[in-house]
Every structure is written in C-alpha cells, then in structure tokens.
Write a protein that holds these residues in place. Structure first.
Motif, PDB file in Angstrom:
ATOM      1  N   VAL A 144      16.645  -1.776  -4.702  1.00 56.36           N
ATOM      2  CA  VAL A 144      17.641  -0.432  -4.834  1.00 56.36           C
ATOM      3  C   VAL A 144      17.066   0.293  -5.407  1.00 56.36           C
ATOM      4  O   VAL A 144      16.532   0.958  -6.246  1.00 56.36           O
ATOM      5  N   VAL A 145      17.080   1.595  -4.504  1.00 57.54           N
ATOM      6  CA  VAL A 145      16.569   2.886  -4.435  1.00 57.54           C
ATOM      7  C   VAL A 145      17.318   4.171  -4.152  1.00 57.54           C
ATOM      8  O   VAL A 145      17.948   4.382  -2.988  1.00 57.54           O
ATOM      9  N   PRO A 146      17.895   5.254  -5.389  1.00 54.92           N
ATOM     10  CA  PRO A 146      18.100   6.421  -4.572  1.00 54.92           C
ATOM     11  C   PRO A 146      18.206   6.875  -3.683  1.00 54.92           C
ATOM     12  O   PRO A 146      16.277   7.440  -3.529  1.00 54.92           O
ATOM     13  N   GLU A 147      18.682   7.598  -2.434  1.00 50.88           N
ATOM     14  CA  GLU A 147      18.623   8.077  -1.135  1.00 50.88           C
ATOM     15  C   GLU A 147      18.276   9.704  -1.628  1.00 50.88           C
ATOM     16  O   GLU A 147      18.621  10.645  -2.420  1.00 50.88           O
ATOM     17  N   GLY A 148      17.541   9.898  -0.932  1.00 54.15           N
ATOM     18  CA  GLY A 148      17.110  11.700  -1.288  1.00 54.15           C
ATOM     19  C   GLY A 148      15.773  10.816  -2.048  1.00 54.15           C
ATOM     20  O   GLY A 148      15.276  12.572  -2.539  1.00 54.15           O
ATOM     21  N   THR A 149      15.354  10.263  -2.858  1.00 55.02           N
ATOM     22  CA  THR A 149      14.370  10.795  -3.437  1.00 55.02           C
ATOM     23  C   THR A 149      12.907  10.366  -2.963  1.00 55.02           C
ATOM     24  O   THR A 149      12.972   9.329  -1.872  1.00 55.02           O
ATOM     25  N   GLU A 150      12.127  10.752  -3.467  1.00 52.34           N
ATOM     26  CA  GLU A 150      10.337  10.437  -2.921  1.00 52.34           C
ATOM     27  C   GLU A 150      10.341   8.858  -3.194  1.00 52.34           C
ATOM     28  O   GLU A 150       9.554   8.211  -2.005  1.00 52.34           O
ATOM     29  N   GLY A 151      11.020   8.752  -3.560  1.00 56.25           N
ATOM     30  CA  GLY A 151      11.400   6.619  -3.875  1.00 56.25           C
ATOM     31  C   GLY A 151      11.920   5.976  -2.594  1.00 56.25           C
ATOM     32  O   GLY A 151      11.132   4.757  -1.735  1.00 56.25           O
ATOM     33  N   ALA A 152      12.844   6.723  -1.655  1.00 58.24           N
ATOM     34  CA  ALA A 152      13.265   6.715  -0.500  1.00 58.24           C
ATOM     35  C   ALA A 152      12.626   6.590   0.393  1.00 58.24           C
ATOM     36  O   ALA A 152      12.152   5.858   1.977  1.00 58.24           O
ATOM     37  N   ALA A 153      11.755   7.806   0.495  1.00 50.95           N
ATOM     38  CA  ALA A 153      10.492   7.739   1.534  1.00 50.95           C
ATOM     39  C   ALA A 153       9.678   6.582   1.883  1.00 50.95           C
ATOM     40  O   ALA A 153       9.252   6.363   2.611  1.00 50.95           O
ATOM     41  N   ARG A 154       9.287   6.614   0.420  1.00 49.57           N
ATOM     42  CA  ARG A 154       8.026   5.152   0.193  1.00 49.57           C
ATOM     43  C   ARG A 154       8.843   4.082   0.733  1.00 49.57           C
ATOM     44  O   ARG A 154       8.204   3.476   1.498  1.00 49.57           O
ATOM     45  N   GLU A 202       0.568  -1.398   0.298  1.00 50.31           N
ATOM     46  CA  GLU A 202       0.453  -0.219   0.238  1.00 50.31           C
ATOM     47  C   GLU A 202       0.912   1.035  -0.388  1.00 50.31           C
ATOM     48  O   GLU A 202       0.263   2.316  -0.619  1.00 50.31           O
ATOM     49  N   HIS A 203       1.688   1.306   0.554  1.00 47.90           N
ATOM     50  CA  HIS A 203       2.647   2.625   0.443  1.00 47.90           C
ATOM     51  C   HIS A 203       3.947   2.291  -0.317  1.00 47.90           C
ATOM     52  O   HIS A 203       4.285   2.961  -0.303  1.00 47.90           O
ATOM     53  N   ALA A 204       4.326   1.588  -0.870  1.00 48.82           N
ATOM     54  CA  ALA A 204       5.463   1.735  -2.308  1.00 48.82           C
ATOM     55  C   ALA A 204       5.140   0.362  -3.323  1.00 48.82           C
ATOM     56  O   ALA A 204       5.613  -0.510  -3.143  1.00 48.82           O
ATOM     57  N   PRO A 205       3.672   0.621  -3.970  1.00 50.54           N
ATOM     58  CA  PRO A 205       3.601  -0.243  -4.884  1.00 50.54           C
ATOM     59  C   PRO A 205       4.722  -0.370  -5.750  1.00 50.54           C
ATOM     60  O   PRO A 205       3.952  -1.809  -6.952  1.00 50.54           O
ATOM     61  N   ASP A 206       5.017   0.600  -6.373  1.00 49.78           N
ATOM     62  CA  ASP A 206       6.299   0.684  -7.351  1.00 49.78           C
ATOM     63  C   ASP A 206       7.577  -0.180  -6.776  1.00 49.78           C
ATOM     64  O   ASP A 206       8.505  -0.349  -7.938  1.00 49.78           O
ATOM     65  N   LEU A 207       7.170  -0.723  -5.953  1.00 50.91           N
ATOM     66  CA  LEU A 207       8.892  -0.944  -4.780  1.00 50.91           C
ATOM     67  C   LEU A 207       8.153  -2.656  -4.668  1.00 50.91           C
ATOM     68  O   LEU A 207       9.514  -3.517  -4.624  1.00 50.91           O
ATOM     69  N   VAL A 208       7.140  -2.688  -4.071  1.00 49.00           N
ATOM     70  CA  VAL A 208       7.133  -3.892  -3.202  1.00 49.00           C
ATOM     71  C   VAL A 208       5.725  -4.871  -3.903  1.00 49.00           C
ATOM     72  O   VAL A 208       4.219  -3.836  -4.652  1.00 49.00           O
ATOM     73  N   GLU A 209       5.515  -5.940  -4.575  1.00 47.38           N
ATOM     74  CA  GLU A 209       4.320  -6.539  -4.882  1.00 47.38           C
ATOM     75  C   GLU A 209       3.490  -7.933  -4.214  1.00 47.38           C
ATOM     76  O   GLU A 209       4.787  -8.173  -3.521  1.00 47.38           O
ATOM     77  N   LEU A 210       2.335  -7.952  -4.194  1.00 49.78           N
ATOM     78  CA  LEU A 210       1.754  -9.463  -3.566  1.00 49.78           C
ATOM     79  C   LEU A 210       2.069 -10.934  -4.196  1.00 49.78           C
ATOM     80  O   LEU A 210       1.096 -10.433  -6.138  1.00 49.78           O
ATOM     81  N   ASP A 211       2.577 -11.796  -4.602  1.00 49.09           N
ATOM     82  CA  ASP A 211       2.425 -12.845  -5.237  1.00 49.09           C
ATOM     83  C   ASP A 211       1.064 -13.146  -5.105  1.00 49.09           C
ATOM     84  O   ASP A 211       0.071 -12.379  -4.096  1.00 49.09           O
ATOM     85  N   GLU A 212       0.937 -14.171  -5.413  1.00 46.65           N
ATOM     86  CA  GLU A 212      -0.648 -15.197  -5.114  1.00 46.65           C
ATOM     87  C   GLU A 212      -1.546 -15.487  -4.060  1.00 46.65           C
ATOM     88  O   GLU A 212      -2.885 -15.632  -4.095  1.00 46.65           O
ATOM     89  N   TRP A 213      -0.007 -15.489  -2.936  1.00 46.74           N
ATOM     90  CA  TRP A 213      -0.923 -15.745  -2.257  1.00 46.74           C
ATOM     91  C   TRP A 213      -0.754 -14.443  -0.827  1.00 46.74           C
ATOM     92  O   TRP A 213      -1.276 -14.713   0.559  1.00 46.74           O
TER      93      TRP A 213
END
Length: 65
Positions: free
Chosen positions: A38-48, A18-29
């Motif tokens: 790998v997420v660049p430090e200091g980006t919005e992705g790092a905060a997520r 829910e917080h980072a759908p671009d970083l984590v996905e859920l498997d079928e279970w």
C-alpha cells in the motif's frame, strides 16, 4: 494505491528493485517480493511504484487504485 505482484510472471531481472528498494526486495534467487503493497497516492513512493511496475519486462508488477 497498491503495488501488486504476479509471482508467476517474475523472472528475477531485479529491475523493479532498482526503482523502488523501499517497496520491493529480492529473495535469495533474485525474484521480487513486495514489502510495501500500500502506497499513498500523490507521494514520491507512488511515483516509484509506477516506475517499478513499468520497469518490469514481464509485467509481473502492476499498480492498482
């Protein structure tokens, strides 16, 4: 920075995705799979990534670096 998953701790709550759908996905279970470790430090992705790790009730995710 890296988003790391300890899959033995994941219980499939899905709060991380829910917080980072671009970083984590859920498997079928409903268990988490890191899709962008790998997420660049200091980006919005790092905060997520941090929010994602903090949302996990089982501390299955952690941010390193």
């Amino acid at each position: 920075m890296k988003l790391l998953l300890d899959s033995t701790r994941c219980q499939g709550y899905g709060l991380c995705q829910e917080h980072a759908p671009d970083l984590v996905e859920l498997d079928e279970w409903g268990y988490a799979e890191v899709i962008a470790a790998v997420v660049p430090e200091g980006t919005e992705g790092a905060a997520r990534a941090r929010a994602c790790a903090e949302a996990c009730p089982n501390s299955a995710l952690r941010v390193e670096g």
